[in-house]
Design an enzyme around this catalytic site. Structure first.
Site, PDB file in Angstrom:
ATOM      1  N   HIS A   1       0.862  -1.187   0.000  1.00  0.00           N
ATOM      2  CA  HIS A   1       0.000   0.000   0.000  1.00  0.00           C
ATOM      3  C   HIS A   1       0.893   1.229   0.000  1.00  0.00           C
ATOM      4  O   HIS A   1       1.950   1.237   0.630  1.00  0.00           O
ATOM      5  CB  HIS A   1      -0.894   0.016   1.247  1.00  0.00           C
ATOM      6  CG  HIS A   1      -2.069   0.935   1.125  1.00  0.00           C
ATOM      7  ND1 HIS A   1      -1.975   2.282   1.366  1.00  0.00           N
ATOM      8  CD2 HIS A   1      -3.345   0.693   0.753  1.00  0.00           C
ATOM      9  CE1 HIS A   1      -3.160   2.834   1.164  1.00  0.00           C
ATOM     10  NE2 HIS A   1      -4.011   1.901   0.785  1.00  0.00           N
TER      11      HIS A   1
ATOM     12  N   ASP B   1      -8.039  -5.384  -0.435  1.00  0.00           N
ATOM     13  CA  ASP B   1      -8.436  -6.228  -1.562  1.00  0.00           C
ATOM     14  C   ASP B   1      -8.122  -7.700  -1.332  1.00  0.00           C
ATOM     15  O   ASP B   1      -8.751  -8.575  -1.929  1.00  0.00           O
ATOM     16  CB  ASP B   1      -7.747  -5.733  -2.843  1.00  0.00           C
ATOM     17  CG  ASP B   1      -8.268  -4.351  -3.231  1.00  0.00           C
ATOM     18  OD1 ASP B   1      -7.481  -3.556  -3.775  1.00  0.00           O
ATOM     19  OD2 ASP B   1      -9.454  -4.069  -2.975  1.00  0.00           O
TER      20      ASP B   1
HETATM   21  C1  SDX Z   1      -6.105   0.134  -3.112  1.00  0.00           C
HETATM   22  O1  SDX Z   1      -4.295   4.534  -1.900  1.00  0.00           O
HETATM   23  C2  SDX Z   1      -5.331   3.990  -1.424  1.00  0.00           C
HETATM   24  O2  SDX Z   1      -5.865   4.367  -0.396  1.00  0.00           O
HETATM   25  C3  SDX Z   1      -5.873   2.818  -2.244  1.00  0.00           C
HETATM   26  C4  SDX Z   1      -6.910   1.942  -1.544  1.00  0.00           C
HETATM   27  C5  SDX Z   1      -8.200   2.689  -1.307  1.00  0.00           C
HETATM   28  O3  SDX Z   1      -8.932   2.315  -0.381  1.00  0.00           O
HETATM   29  O4  SDX Z   1      -8.539   3.579  -2.133  1.00  0.00           O
HETATM   30  O5  SDX Z   1      -6.391   1.491  -0.312  1.00  0.00           O
HETATM   31  C6  SDX Z   1      -7.272   0.719  -2.397  1.00  0.00           C
HETATM   32  O6  SDX Z   1      -5.839   0.500  -4.206  1.00  0.00           O
HETATM   33  C7  SDX Z   1      -5.223  -0.852  -2.374  1.00  0.00           C
HETATM   34  C8  SDX Z   1      -4.009  -1.300  -3.225  1.00  0.00           C
HETATM   35  C9  SDX Z   1      -4.492  -2.379  -4.218  1.00  0.00           C
HETATM   36  N1  SDX Z   1      -3.372  -2.677  -5.166  1.00  0.00           N
HETATM   37  C10 SDX Z   1      -2.736  -3.862  -5.132  1.00  0.00           C
HETATM   38  O7  SDX Z   1      -2.924  -4.735  -4.286  1.00  0.00           O
HETATM   39  C11 SDX Z   1      -1.721  -4.035  -6.249  1.00  0.00           C
HETATM   40  C12 SDX Z   1      -0.429  -4.605  -5.708  1.00  0.00           C
HETATM   41  N2  SDX Z   1       0.191  -3.557  -4.876  1.00  0.00           N
HETATM   42  C13 SDX Z   1       1.128  -2.709  -5.462  1.00  0.00           C
HETATM   43  O8  SDX Z   1       1.298  -2.654  -6.793  1.00  0.00           O
HETATM   44  C14 SDX Z   1       1.671  -1.597  -4.592  1.00  0.00           C
HETATM   45  O9  SDX Z   1       1.816  -2.082  -3.331  1.00  0.00           O
HETATM   46  C15 SDX Z   1       0.888  -0.292  -4.592  1.00  0.00           C
HETATM   47  C16 SDX Z   1       0.693   0.219  -5.958  1.00  0.00           C
HETATM   48  C17 SDX Z   1      -0.419  -0.499  -3.905  1.00  0.00           C
HETATM   49  C18 SDX Z   1       1.712   0.713  -3.794  1.00  0.00           C
HETATM   50  O10 SDX Z   1       2.918   0.792  -4.407  1.00  0.00           O
HETATM   51  P1  SDX Z   1       3.983   1.952  -4.121  1.00  0.00           P
HETATM   52  O11 SDX Z   1       3.681   2.720  -2.901  1.00  0.00           O
HETATM   53  O12 SDX Z   1       4.140   2.725  -5.389  1.00  0.00           O
HETATM   54  O13 SDX Z   1       5.242   1.118  -3.771  1.00  0.00           O
HETATM   55  P2  SDX Z   1       6.385   0.788  -4.783  1.00  0.00           P
HETATM   56  O14 SDX Z   1       5.811   0.384  -6.105  1.00  0.00           O
HETATM   57  O15 SDX Z   1       7.349   1.909  -4.745  1.00  0.00           O
HETATM   58  O16 SDX Z   1       7.035  -0.533  -4.154  1.00  0.00           O
HETATM   59  C19 SDX Z   1       7.948  -0.459  -3.088  1.00  0.00           C
HETATM   60  C20 SDX Z   1       8.646  -1.805  -3.081  1.00  0.00           C
HETATM   61  C21 SDX Z   1       9.152  -2.212  -4.460  1.00  0.00           C
HETATM   62  O17 SDX Z   1      10.209  -3.136  -4.231  1.00  0.00           O
HETATM   63  P3  SDX Z   1      11.710  -2.689  -4.640  1.00  0.00           P
HETATM   64  O18 SDX Z   1      11.629  -2.411  -6.128  1.00  0.00           O
HETATM   65  O19 SDX Z   1      11.986  -1.443  -3.799  1.00  0.00           O
HETATM   66  O20 SDX Z   1      12.536  -3.887  -4.267  1.00  0.00           O
HETATM   67  O21 SDX Z   1       7.708  -2.829  -2.706  1.00  0.00           O
HETATM   68  C22 SDX Z   1       7.527  -3.715  -3.815  1.00  0.00           C
HETATM   69  C23 SDX Z   1       8.013  -3.009  -5.058  1.00  0.00           C
HETATM   70  O22 SDX Z   1       8.446  -3.958  -6.003  1.00  0.00           O
HETATM   71  N3  SDX Z   1       6.107  -4.000  -3.870  1.00  0.00           N
HETATM   72  C24 SDX Z   1       5.605  -5.190  -4.193  1.00  0.00           C
HETATM   73  C25 SDX Z   1       4.224  -5.043  -4.096  1.00  0.00           C
HETATM   74  N4  SDX Z   1       3.920  -3.789  -3.731  1.00  0.00           N
HETATM   75  C26 SDX Z   1       5.101  -3.139  -3.599  1.00  0.00           C
HETATM   76  N5  SDX Z   1       6.211  -6.351  -4.540  1.00  0.00           N
HETATM   77  C27 SDX Z   1       5.381  -7.398  -4.797  1.00  0.00           C
HETATM   78  N6  SDX Z   1       4.039  -7.335  -4.699  1.00  0.00           N
HETATM   79  C28 SDX Z   1       3.427  -6.176  -4.362  1.00  0.00           C
HETATM   80  N7  SDX Z   1       2.121  -6.140  -4.269  1.00  0.00           N
END
Ligand code: SDX
Length: 373
Positions: free
Chosen positions: A258, A310
């Site tokens: 998140h 989710d």
């Molecule tokens: C919702 O914002 C809100 O409030 C949204 C929400 C709402 O109520 O409106 O809460 C609803 O959208 C929840 C999120 C649903 N999305 C997912 O589940 C999709 C999977 N999650 C991600 O793609 C990710 O966690 C985000 C998009 C939700 C947040 O990503 P960020 O803050 O941009 O984090 P990032 O991409 O910079 O990642 C940081 C690190 C990275 O690793 P490194 O490259 O530093 O090694 O964490 C890793 C990312 O690769 N990472 C994940 C991951 N999420 C982050 N690795 C694997 N699986 C994941 N899900």
């Protein structure tokens, strides 16, 4: 001139003020913790709170429910169009089209006043579940089902989808999921709705844009993909290996991580309990709970990423036999409350939202005639 701050994806940037909710130190709607609201309230009470700012008194709740029941229909032109959309249309595109169609027949579309925006919000809250259920019935060659004024909004979602009065436990589970999805500060789709409202465009345009943003798999679209993860892993024994391979392949595991919650999403914690309750006595669902738990442990230990809302919501809807491509539309049915409250707040005290960009293109250069290029 305001200080120039650059943060990719606006991460950590305070882009405005709101009195609707806060996620600092747990999630609160208008000062009430989401846990206490899920424990004690109906979705209708929470919708009233988010839109009006206070929990309703008994007479106000009764009047609100009457307003919803009076608005819980869509006209024949819209039903006809919903039946004619291509079979391949995604349900999120149907929801977006539904809002656009409703705008044509809403008597106050162009009125951005607080009172008109509130009336439009209540109409959309009542109409969107009808759009979703009507399309679901029509695409299966069935007639849409009229809402039942005796049922709650959550109960009507299940009634209009399946044509059977929902059990108490299913109606409550749906109600709680709608409460937990209702509002979440400046998430991508809500911020989208505020940007549109800040140009003094109308509520329906802002909600249609928000649905477009919510559709993305990094945001609302994740809940549909969570079920694929659970089914792809298929057993607890495979979970740890599957997670390691996914992470090694830099795959985003849907339902985890998140942008704001780095130590856990309180909504996911709450809904996990409800999933377990709904799974009791159904071996395939009890197995799924076990698989989910082992995946959760693996992702948390391998990457330190807690589940977001989710992750459990997909299981909850699966246990209620809801088609998977309705999971994100259900997010719309709930989040239209938060989007509407933010549009109202933006219109009531507006400042055009227009950030700057850091330029990284070509430096200035001289034009050449085409013969010399
Ligand atoms: C919702 O914002 C809100 O409030 C949204 C929400 C709402 O109520 O409106 O809460 C609803 O959208 C929840 C999120 C649903 N999305 C997912 O589940 C999709 C999977 N999650 C991600 O793609 C990710 O966690 C985000 C998009 C939700 C947040 O990503 P960020 O803050 O941009 O984090 P990032 O991409 O910079 O990642 C940081 C690190 C990275 O690793 P490194 O490259 O530093 O090694 O964490 C890793 C990312 O690769 N990472 C994940 C991951 N999420 C982050 N690795 C694997 N699986 C994941 N899900």
């Amino acid at each position: 001139m305001a200080e120039e701050i650059y943060s990719p994806g606006l991460e950590g940037v305070i882009a405005g003020e709101t009195a609707i909710s806060t996620i600092a130190g747990g999630l609160q709607y208008r000062g009430y913790s989401v846990e206490s609201l899920a424990d004690h309230c109906s979705f209708e009470e929470v919708a009233f709170l988010v839109l009006e700012g206070e929990l309703p008194q008994a007479n106000q709740l009764a009047a609100f429910r009457d307003q919803l029941n009076d608005a819980m229909f869509i006209n024949s032109e819209i039903v006809e169009t919903l039946g004619k959309l291509p079979e391949s249309s995604s349900m999120m595109d149907v929801m977006r089209t539904g809002v656009s169609m409703l705008a044509h027949w809403d008597p106050e579309t162009g009125d951005n006043s607080h009172e008109a925006n509130l009336r439009k919000s209540i109409r959309l809250l009542a109409q969107l579940p009808v759009v979703m259920a009507a399309r679901e019935r029509l695409r299966k060659g069935k007639k849409p089902i009229e809402p039942d004024a005796e049922l709650s909004l959550a109960g009507n979602v299940l009634w209009q989808l399946f044509g059977e009065k929902p059990t108490e436990s299913f109606a409550r589970a749906m109600d709680v999921s709608l409460i937990l999805y209702a509002e979440h500060e400046y998430n991508a789709s809500t911020f989208t709705s505020r940007v549109v409202a800040s140009t003094l465009s109308d509520l329906h345009s802002a909600i249609a844009a928000a649905i477009g943003a919510l559709k993305g798999p990094l945001h609302g679209g994740a809940n549909e993909r969570v079920l694929e993860v659970l089914q792809e892993v298929g057993s607890s024994e495979r979970a740890a290996k599957w997670v390691r391979e996914a992470l090694d392949n830099k795959r985003r595991i849907m339902g985890f991580g998140h942008r704001v919650y780095k130590t856990g999403d309180p909504r996911a914690v709450y809904l996990k309990t409800l999933c377990a309750e709904l799974a009791v006595g159904r071996s395939e669902f009890e197995d799924m709970e076990q698989i989910a738990e082992t995946i959760e442990q693996a992702v948390t230990s391998e990457k330190g990423l807690p589940p977001n809302l989710d992750w459990p919501s997909a299981r909850l809807y699966h246990y209620m036999d809801i088609p998977v491509d309705l999971y994100t539309p259900l997010f719309v049915v709930s989040r239209v409350v938060g989007w509407s409250a933010h549009v109202i707040e933006q219109h009531d005290n507006n400042r055009l939202i227009r950030p700057r960009a850091r330029y990284n293109g070509k430096s200035e250069r001289t034009w050449l005639p085409i013969s010399e290029r």
